[in-house]
Write an enzyme that holds these catalytic residues in place. Structure first.
Site, PDB file in Angstrom:
ATOM      1  N   HIS A 165       3.091  -7.054   4.326  1.00 10.44           N
ATOM      2  CA  HIS A 165       1.706  -6.692   4.611  1.00 10.44           C
ATOM      3  C   HIS A 165       1.323  -7.038   6.042  1.00 10.44           C
ATOM      4  O   HIS A 165       2.079  -7.683   6.772  1.00 10.44           O
ATOM      5  CB  HIS A 165       0.750  -7.429   3.654  1.00 10.44           C
ATOM      6  CG  HIS A 165       0.764  -6.915   2.260  1.00 10.44           C
ATOM      7  ND1 HIS A 165      -0.084  -5.933   1.808  1.00 10.44           N
ATOM      8  CD2 HIS A 165       1.539  -7.248   1.197  1.00 10.44           C
ATOM      9  CE1 HIS A 165       0.175  -5.680   0.545  1.00 10.44           C
ATOM     10  NE2 HIS A 165       1.158  -6.471   0.142  1.00 10.44           N
ATOM     11  N   GLU A 204       2.046 -11.739   5.296  1.00 10.78           N
ATOM     12  CA  GLU A 204       1.038 -11.110   6.154  1.00 10.78           C
ATOM     13  C   GLU A 204       1.505 -11.326   7.593  1.00 10.78           C
ATOM     14  O   GLU A 204       1.407 -12.423   8.132  1.00 10.78           O
ATOM     15  CB  GLU A 204      -0.332 -11.742   5.931  1.00 10.78           C
ATOM     16  CG  GLU A 204      -0.910 -11.543   4.538  1.00 10.78           C
ATOM     17  CD  GLU A 204      -1.535 -10.169   4.355  1.00 10.78           C
ATOM     18  OE1 GLU A 204      -1.434  -9.327   5.264  1.00 10.78           O
ATOM     19  OE2 GLU A 204      -2.131  -9.935   3.283  1.00 10.78           O
ATOM     20  N   HIS A 229       0.827  -1.213   0.000  1.00  9.89           N
ATOM     21  CA  HIS A 229       0.000   0.000   0.000  1.00  9.89           C
ATOM     22  C   HIS A 229       0.865   1.269   0.000  1.00  9.89           C
ATOM     23  O   HIS A 229       2.034   1.219  -0.404  1.00  9.89           O
ATOM     24  CB  HIS A 229      -0.995  -0.039   1.162  1.00  9.89           C
ATOM     25  CG  HIS A 229      -1.720  -1.347   1.257  1.00  9.89           C
ATOM     26  ND1 HIS A 229      -2.683  -1.734   0.366  1.00  9.89           N
ATOM     27  CD2 HIS A 229      -1.570  -2.383   2.140  1.00  9.89           C
ATOM     28  CE1 HIS A 229      -3.121  -2.951   0.685  1.00  9.89           C
ATOM     29  NE2 HIS A 229      -2.452  -3.368   1.745  1.00  9.89           N
ATOM     30  N   GLU A 265      -1.734   0.105   8.145  1.00 12.13           N
ATOM     31  CA  GLU A 265      -0.911  -0.953   7.560  1.00 12.13           C
ATOM     32  C   GLU A 265       0.203  -0.367   6.707  1.00 12.13           C
ATOM     33  O   GLU A 265       1.346  -0.855   6.724  1.00 12.13           O
ATOM     34  CB  GLU A 265      -1.781  -1.890   6.717  1.00 12.13           C
ATOM     35  CG  GLU A 265      -0.999  -3.006   6.050  1.00 12.13           C
ATOM     36  CD  GLU A 265      -1.825  -3.806   5.060  1.00 12.13           C
ATOM     37  OE1 GLU A 265      -1.259  -4.739   4.454  1.00 12.13           O
ATOM     38  OE2 GLU A 265      -3.020  -3.508   4.870  1.00 12.13           O
TER      39      GLU A 265
END
Length: 294
Positions: free
Chosen positions: A176, A258, A84, A121
């Site tokens: 992430h 993740e 992101h 995040e």
């Protein structure tokens, strides 16, 4: 300090053969249950509409001209993809534009998720990526980031893949954190499925990416003490997906990590702790190094 050490304000389980080897090696005492992941290409839920608080101090960027030491990873190239972008929320029109992911079309990028207290995040991924970069550079690796908190939004998922491809990276890791339900805890590593269609062909990277992912998962367990996901991957810490453009379009070994679930209070307490983030970066660095050394 090279990182933000301040305390922030208060998906189809189909593991590859590498999963069984990993389970036998590292995870024999940990169990879990499968469950559906979030389907966004960030592999985590979108954040709420409220603005995300910035960390109390900016993260300085190491000079790209600093000579690299000679080490076990000299001559190797690693691309780190911080998931992101902190400013994506200010550019929703741009990030919602559809891009080709080889087997279809998908949004350019997403805003990512956040903790309930507002730690984004996108800030987490940059912080961990900076830590990871320093650890790999200390071993002599040439390290590139897909973005360095220097863009108004993105890059789009197809560009993120292209950066790794054009660098002819020996490994690419996309950092992430998930945005799942409370009670869903732990980390998981997403591996590319065998995909061929349109501009996507992962046939040459499936095996090497599985090795990269299994090694990262094993070292992540040992270094952070965190258990593999209890909701994705059947307790292996590994998940295989065919719907992520960043994996589908890659021509070099690549995985998504993740690191935990930002929406679970217990996981959030880890993700917002600077010392734990350092451990997360160390676990990834150790796994990458193990993969590159064979």
């Amino acid at each position: 300090m090279p990182y933000d050490d301040s305390v922030p304000p208060t998906r189809r389980a189909r593991p590859l053969l590498a999963a069984s080897a990993l389970a036998a090696l590292c995870l024999t005492t940990i169990t879990g249950c499968g469950g559906p992941p979030d389907t966004t290409d960030g592999a985590g839920a979108k954040a709420s509409a409220s603005p995300t608080p910035e960390p109390s101090s900016p993260t300085p960027k190491p000079s790209p001209t600093t000579p690299l030491p000679q080490g076990p990873l000299t001559g190797r190239t690693v691309v780190i993809d911080p998931g992101h972008n902190p400013r994506n929320r200010e550019h929703t029109k741009e990030i919602n534009e559809q891009v080709d992911i080889g087997t279809g079309r998908k949004e350019c990028d997403t805003t990512g998720t956040s903790t309930d207290a507002g730690y984004a995040e996108a800030r987490f991924t940059l912080d961990v990526s900076y830590r990871l970069r320093e650890l790999l550079q200390a071993q002599g690796a040439r390290v590139l980031l897909t973005h360095d908190d220097d863009r108004p939004f993105g890059p789009c998922i197809d560009e993120r893949a292209r950066i790794g491809n054009e660098a002819k990276a020996d490994a690419v890791v996309s950092v992430h954190a998930d945005g799942s339900a409370v009670g869903n805890r732990g980390f998981h590593v997403i591996l590319p499925a065998a995909v061929k269609g349109g501009g996507a062909d992962t046939s040459t990277i499936v095996k090497s990416s599985a090795d990269l992912g299994a090694r990262i998962a094993g070292h992540f367990v040992r270094t952070t003490g965190s258990a593999p996901s209890n909701y994705i991957g059947g307790g292996t810490g590994l998940d295989t997906r065919d719907d992520l453009g960043g994996l589908n379009l890659s021509t070099v070994p690549k995985v998504f990590v993740e690191c935990g679930n930002m929406r679970d209070p217990k996981d959030a307490a880890l993700l917002t702790d600077a010392s734990w983030r350092q451990k997360a970066a160390q676990g990834m660095a150790d796994g990458i190094a193990a993969h590159l050394k064979g």
